[in-house]
Design a protein around this motif. Structure first.
Motif, PDB file in Angstrom:
ATOM      1  N   GLN A 263       0.809  -1.213   0.000  1.00  0.00           N
ATOM      2  CA  GLN A 263       0.000   0.000   0.000  1.00  0.00           C
ATOM      3  C   GLN A 263       0.848   1.271   0.000  1.00  0.00           C
ATOM      4  O   GLN A 263       0.400   2.304  -0.447  1.00  0.00           O
ATOM      5  CB  GLN A 263      -0.961   0.001   1.186  1.00  0.00           C
ATOM      6  CG  GLN A 263      -2.133  -0.972   1.017  1.00  0.00           C
ATOM      7  CD  GLN A 263      -2.919  -0.748  -0.262  1.00  0.00           C
ATOM      8  OE1 GLN A 263      -3.178   0.383  -0.657  1.00  0.00           O
ATOM      9  NE2 GLN A 263      -3.286  -1.829  -0.940  1.00  0.00           N
ATOM     10  N   GLY A 264       2.071   1.201   0.506  1.00  0.00           N
ATOM     11  CA  GLY A 264       2.902   2.405   0.522  1.00  0.00           C
ATOM     12  C   GLY A 264       3.628   2.659  -0.793  1.00  0.00           C
ATOM     13  O   GLY A 264       4.370   3.620  -0.931  1.00  0.00           O
ATOM     14  N   LEU A 265       3.408   1.809  -1.770  1.00  0.00           N
ATOM     15  CA  LEU A 265       4.161   1.900  -3.021  1.00  0.00           C
ATOM     16  C   LEU A 265       3.617   3.004  -3.923  1.00  0.00           C
ATOM     17  O   LEU A 265       2.417   3.092  -4.151  1.00  0.00           O
ATOM     18  CB  LEU A 265       4.099   0.556  -3.764  1.00  0.00           C
ATOM     19  CG  LEU A 265       4.798   0.480  -5.108  1.00  0.00           C
ATOM     20  CD1 LEU A 265       6.303   0.540  -4.941  1.00  0.00           C
ATOM     21  CD2 LEU A 265       4.413  -0.798  -5.843  1.00  0.00           C
ATOM     22  N   TYR A 266       4.537   3.852  -4.397  1.00  0.00           N
ATOM     23  CA  TYR A 266       4.156   4.763  -5.469  1.00  0.00           C
ATOM     24  C   TYR A 266       4.538   4.079  -6.766  1.00  0.00           C
ATOM     25  O   TYR A 266       5.688   4.131  -7.195  1.00  0.00           O
ATOM     26  CB  TYR A 266       4.877   6.106  -5.330  1.00  0.00           C
ATOM     27  CG  TYR A 266       4.326   6.954  -4.216  1.00  0.00           C
ATOM     28  CD1 TYR A 266       3.092   7.582  -4.359  1.00  0.00           C
ATOM     29  CD2 TYR A 266       5.023   7.112  -3.031  1.00  0.00           C
ATOM     30  CE1 TYR A 266       2.570   8.350  -3.329  1.00  0.00           C
ATOM     31  CE2 TYR A 266       4.502   7.878  -2.000  1.00  0.00           C
ATOM     32  CZ  TYR A 266       3.281   8.494  -2.164  1.00  0.00           C
ATOM     33  OH  TYR A 266       2.763   9.255  -1.147  1.00  0.00           O
ATOM     34  N   TYR A 267       3.567   3.422  -7.352  1.00  0.00           N
ATOM     35  CA  TYR A 267       3.846   2.551  -8.495  1.00  0.00           C
ATOM     36  C   TYR A 267       4.493   3.325  -9.651  1.00  0.00           C
ATOM     37  O   TYR A 267       5.371   2.823 -10.329  1.00  0.00           O
ATOM     38  CB  TYR A 267       2.538   1.892  -8.948  1.00  0.00           C
ATOM     39  CG  TYR A 267       2.713   0.896 -10.052  1.00  0.00           C
ATOM     40  CD1 TYR A 267       3.150  -0.396  -9.772  1.00  0.00           C
ATOM     41  CD2 TYR A 267       2.458   1.240 -11.378  1.00  0.00           C
ATOM     42  CE1 TYR A 267       3.310  -1.321 -10.770  1.00  0.00           C
ATOM     43  CE2 TYR A 267       2.626   0.315 -12.387  1.00  0.00           C
ATOM     44  CZ  TYR A 267       3.046  -0.965 -12.087  1.00  0.00           C
ATOM     45  OH  TYR A 267       3.215  -1.872 -13.087  1.00  0.00           O
ATOM     46  N   CYS A 268       4.051   4.558  -9.856  1.00  0.00           N
ATOM     47  CA  CYS A 268       4.556   5.336 -11.006  1.00  0.00           C
ATOM     48  C   CYS A 268       5.672   6.281 -10.595  1.00  0.00           C
ATOM     49  O   CYS A 268       5.882   7.309 -11.246  1.00  0.00           O
ATOM     50  CB  CYS A 268       3.441   6.144 -11.645  1.00  0.00           C
ATOM     51  SG  CYS A 268       2.103   5.117 -12.170  1.00  0.00           S
ATOM     52  N   ASN A 269       6.371   5.979  -9.530  1.00  0.00           N
ATOM     53  CA  ASN A 269       7.378   6.909  -9.028  1.00  0.00           C
ATOM     54  C   ASN A 269       8.467   7.205 -10.054  1.00  0.00           C
ATOM     55  O   ASN A 269       9.178   8.194  -9.942  1.00  0.00           O
ATOM     56  CB  ASN A 269       8.007   6.363  -7.743  1.00  0.00           C
ATOM     57  CG  ASN A 269       8.228   7.456  -6.724  1.00  0.00           C
ATOM     58  OD1 ASN A 269       7.571   8.495  -6.787  1.00  0.00           O
ATOM     59  ND2 ASN A 269       9.151   7.247  -5.812  1.00  0.00           N
TER      60      ASN A 269
END
Lengths: 169, 186
Positions: free
Chosen positions: B128-134
């Motif tokens: 849930q803490g992932l910024y997938y498009c970082n």
């Protein structure tokens, strides 16, 4: 031509303005004043060692640019001579001509400077310099083994460049 | 010689070499998946994606400038518009909009309604803490860095986390003047 992506470079190169073997030398500098590439085709006289020569050329362009911006009669924002400018700020020159050679210059907003020294009677080379910038993108920037900021050692780029310059100047 | 007008994002996109969109999306997904396996911590993956994006951005800027004929932007407002309208179109095939300007004109939001990176993606509970498009924020930061703008790029809204759109906040920290790089005594 075959590039890394297999695509043609767009836009296609501008029509040649002259033909023959009139290209003298070419420099590519990055924003930090590092000479990424120096090609020499016809330069009988060497007075300085390579490093001093590159520094002198970069210094000349830097000062000349600052001077042209300072002299600009059309702009109201006047920086002081020698005060650093933001890249792209102020106007710039694109070529100068002496009785023995012509120096054409292009700078991109990312600070890449391309300098081509040719025969004094060569025509407008702005489009050609832009095309060389496109070559640089295809052969150097897109090469995953190239470290940004390091001198360019690419045979493929050199050959293509030699060929292209022979065609335009 | 008349100055060449900047090309529109659509025109460049039409001429550029493209890959299949699904291949692109799945490849990116595979990278993120591998990073999650290798680094284990979601926070580390975010950092790594940002760094990868930065490394892409510092190269991508030259391709962007060479193909778009964009010369210099008058101010940061124009820069943001160019990123959203030309940059995103040229490299991702989508257009973004620019909103939420602050009073000084140094901070804005780039809103992406359509994001090709996230087709087929759902975040599992443990990410849930992932910024997938970082990677995108890194690319923008890297590209701006190369045109002498230090910027901070953060995600405000992320559709994968339940928001309706993707919103990137781009904050201009400072513009670095060009300086003579050599010391006098060198």
């Amino acid at each position: 031509m075959q590039f890394f992506g297999g695509s043609e470079i767009s836009p296609s190169p501008p029509a040649p303005t002259a033909s023959g073997n009139n290209g003298h030398m070419l420099y590519v500098f990055n924003r930090n004043g590092i000479c990424l590439l120096y090609r020499e085709w016809n330069r009988p006289l060497h007075t300085l060692n390579a490093q001093q020569d590159h520094k002198l050329m970069f210094g000349l362009l830097f000062s000349l640019k600052s001077l042209t911006a300072k002299m600009d009669p059309t702009s109201s924002e006047k920086g002081n001579l020698g005060v650093p400018q933001l890249p792209g700020q102020g106007c710039s020159f694109h070529s100068f001509r002496t009785n023995t050679y012509k120096l054409s210059f292009m700078e991109t907003p990312s600070g890449i400077k391309i300098i081509l020294v040719t025969h004094p009677r060569t025509g407008d080379l702005r489009e050609s310099l832009k095309y060389i910038y496109n070559l640089y993108v295809e052969y150097v920037v897109k090469n995953p083994l190239y470290t940004p900021g390091a001198p360019i050692r690419s045979e493929l780029f050199n050959t293509t460049l030699d060929q292209y310059v022979r065609g335009i100047a | 010689m008349a100055p060449v007008a900047p090309r529109s994002g659509d025109a460049i996109f039409a001429n550029i070499e493209r890959v299949n969109a699904e291949l692109f999306t799945l490849t990116y997904g595979a990278i993120v998946r591998q990073l999650l396996t290798d680094l284990e911590e979601v926070e580390e993956v975010n950092k790594q994606l940002d760094q990868m994006g930065y490394n892409i951005g510092i190269r991508l800027i030259d391709e962007f400038l060479a193909k778009s004929n964009v010369s210099r932007c008058v101010d940061f407002r124009e820069t943001a518009e160019v990123i959203a309208k030309v940059g995103f179109k040229m490299f991702l095939g989508v257009t973004a909009s620019v909103t939420n300007w602050d009073a000084e004109g140094t901070c804005c939001s780039i809103v992406l309604e359509d994001n090709p990176l996230v087709d087929f993606v759902e975040l599992p509970d443990n990410c849930q803490g992932l910024y997938y498009c970082n990677i995108l924020s890194g690319v923008i930061r890297g590209a701006l860095d190369m045109v002498s703008m230090k910027a901070e790029v953060t995600w405000l809204r992320d559709a994968l986390r339940g928001d309706d759109v993707f919103e990137l906040q781009v904050k201009l920290l400072k513009q670095v003047p060009e300086e003579y790089p050599y010391k006098d005594d060198e």
